[in-house]
Design an enzyme around this catalytic site. Structure first.
Site, PDB file in Angstrom:
ATOM      1  N   ARG A  58       1.042  -1.117  -0.367  1.00  0.00           N
ATOM      2  CA  ARG A  58      -0.344  -0.273  -0.406  1.00  0.00           C
ATOM      3  C   ARG A  58       0.552   1.552   0.182  1.00  0.00           C
ATOM      4  NH1 ARG A  58      -2.726  -3.911   1.841  1.00  0.00           N
ATOM      5  NH2 ARG A  58      -0.903  -4.243   3.128  1.00  0.00           N
ATOM      6  N   THR A  59       1.783   1.159   0.645  1.00  0.00           N
ATOM      7  CA  THR A  59       2.179   2.776   0.857  1.00  0.00           C
ATOM      8  C   THR A  59       3.138   2.639   0.148  1.00  0.00           C
ATOM      9  OG1 THR A  59       2.783   1.905   3.281  1.00  0.00           O
ATOM     10  CG2 THR A  59       4.577   3.807   2.809  1.00  0.00           C
ATOM     11  N   LYS A  62      25.516  -4.353  -1.739  1.00  0.00           N
ATOM     12  CA  LYS A  62      26.999  -4.322  -1.508  1.00  0.00           C
ATOM     13  C   LYS A  62      27.830  -3.358  -0.238  1.00  0.00           C
ATOM     14  CE  LYS A  62      26.632  -4.450  -7.063  1.00  0.00           C
ATOM     15  NZ  LYS A  62      26.647  -2.991  -7.892  1.00  0.00           N
ATOM     16  N   ARG A 103      11.699   3.634   3.118  1.00  0.00           N
ATOM     17  CA  ARG A 103      11.018   2.960   4.337  1.00  0.00           C
ATOM     18  C   ARG A 103      12.749   2.155   3.969  1.00  0.00           C
ATOM     19  NH1 ARG A 103       5.841  -0.932   4.222  1.00  0.00           N
ATOM     20  NH2 ARG A 103       5.117   1.058   4.789  1.00  0.00           N
ATOM     21  N   HIS A 111       5.454   5.874  11.697  1.00  0.00           N
ATOM     22  CA  HIS A 111       4.760   5.940  10.290  1.00  0.00           C
ATOM     23  C   HIS A 111       3.890   7.330   9.785  1.00  0.00           C
ATOM     24  CE1 HIS A 111       3.951   4.352   6.759  1.00  0.00           C
ATOM     25  NE2 HIS A 111       3.267   3.085   6.998  1.00  0.00           N
TER      26      HIS A 111
HETATM   27  C1  NCD Z   1       1.804  -1.197   7.665  1.00  0.00           C
HETATM   28  C2  NCD Z   1       3.681  -0.649   8.283  1.00  0.00           C
HETATM   29  O1  NCD Z   1       3.891  -1.201   7.510  1.00  0.00           O
HETATM   30  O2  NCD Z   1       4.151  -0.683   9.337  1.00  0.00           O
HETATM   31  N1  NCD Z   1       2.064  -0.797   6.865  1.00  0.00           N
HETATM   32  C3  NCD Z   1       1.540  -0.063   6.294  1.00  0.00           C
HETATM   33  O3  NCD Z   1       2.196   0.715   6.167  1.00  0.00           O
HETATM   34  N2  NCD Z   1      -0.296   0.228   5.799  1.00  0.00           N
HETATM   35  C4  NCD Z   1       1.369  -2.076   9.478  1.00  0.00           C
HETATM   36  C5  NCD Z   1       1.996  -3.744   9.465  1.00  0.00           C
HETATM   37  O4  NCD Z   1       2.556  -3.567   8.330  1.00  0.00           O
HETATM   38  O5  NCD Z   1       1.491  -4.377  10.157  1.00  0.00           O
END
Ligand code: NCD
Length: 312
Positions: free
Chosen positions: A60-61, A90, A111, A139
């Site tokens: 999703r993100t 590397k 991320r 997040h």
């Molecule tokens: C979340 C995350 O990556 O922190 N997912 C997301 O971005 N919607 C929640 C999760 O992974 O449980």
């Protein structure tokens, strides 16, 4: 003349935004939802490039950032598996990778499994850096879309009682969302097994910020009292001991029967879910988690337009 206070800024933790700035972004997201919902695309970010550098899995993100950028007319450079498919394999550092990407792109979404990794990238580059999850840290863009969802589903952000359920220790979404909701002085009911409680410093901070906080392991109490039930996944990847994970998984499972007396209780989940919400909940009108995922596009559009200083 209006000066955009968000221009060229980073978003590392949700506290980087004031309450007014959050409201501004939600309102802008709503305008995008109305316009783009009709026209499908705009050319606001024409000529800009977004880089997504993901050292941890995401559906999703990453895709909603890319959808947001492309629907606003911008372009995307994407590394979906930076841990193995980038020079990180590397031994390249976060800072060096960010420095190089910053010469190609106008804004970076990162991320990474380490707390503090987004700040590390931001310290290395001039372009805006957005934290799309730094390990068990924060997040913040998930918090924006969560707030957007609460606002849409409930019509308000103040006077909300929200129960956060599950892995409050490792779950970065609840870290950011609880801080954000504290701006509205909301009532937070924190429901977790004792081993997965929210860090006590964060709980104390939420109280200082004005939230009313109740900690419990009693899911039923939360279901009775809350306006919003925010369910989270036990974060398996953060456990050093797999046995401990197996012991704690399945601590809470929400199903249709449990919710029967509360048709007005909005059920949210950042997704992905494993087994903490039974699929028989999905068809309830108050199950908001797929609408929530969709809202990620509007919230992220607003953020990209604001940080790139191209407000409509
Ligand atoms: C979340 C995350 O990556 O922190 N997912 C997301 O971005 N919607 C929640 C999760 O992974 O449980």
């Amino acid at each position: 003349m209006f000066v955009n206070p968000l221009a060229r800024r980073d978003l590392i933790g949700i506290d980087d935004l004031s309450k007014d700035e959050i409201v501004f972004l939600l309102d802008l997201g709503n305008r995008f939802e109305e316009t783009i919902g009709r026209t499908r695309v705009m050319d606001l970010l024409h000529g800009f490039q977004l880089a997504t550098l993901f050292y941890e899995p995401s559906t999703r993100t990453r895709l909603s950032f890319e959808s947001a950028m492309q629907r606003l007319g911008g372009q995307v450079l994407s590394v979906a598996d930076a841990r193995t498919a980038s020079s990180a394999a590397k031994g390249e550092s976060i800072a060096d990778a960010a420095r190089v990407v910053a010469t190609y792109a106008d804004i970076l979404v990162q991320r990474h499994p380490a707390i503090g990794s987004a700040q590390e990238a931001a310290d290395a580059v001039e372009i805006p850096v957005i934290n799309a999850g730094d390990g068990a840290g924060e997040h913040p863009t998930q918090a924006l879309l969560d707030l957007y969802t609460i606002w849409k589903e409930k019509g308000r952000l103040d006077h909300v009682t929200i129960a956060m359920v599950g892995d409050l220790k490792h779950g970065r979404t609840v870290h950011s969302l609880s801080k954000a909701l504290a701006c509205w002085k909301d009532h937070l009911i924190l429901v977790s097994p004792p081993a997965l409680k929210m860090d006590s410093h964060l709980v104390a901070y939420l109280g200082q910020k004005g939230a009313q906080v109740t900690e419990t392991d009693d899911l039923q109490l939360a279901i009775n009292e809350a306006d919003v039930l925010y369910v989270t996944r036990i974060q398996r990847e953060r456990f050093s001991d797999p046995e401990e994970y197996l012991r704690l998984r399945g601590s809470y499972t929400i199903n249709r029967a449990l919710l029967a007396a509360r048709p007005d209780l909005t059920v949210m989940h950042p997704l992905p879910r494993v087994d903490e919400i039974a699929t028989d909940v999905d068809s309830l009108p108050n199950a908001a988690y797929f609408r929530q995922a969709n809202n990620g596009v509007w919230a992220r559009m607003a953020l990209l337009a604001a940080l790139l200083d191209r407000l409509p």
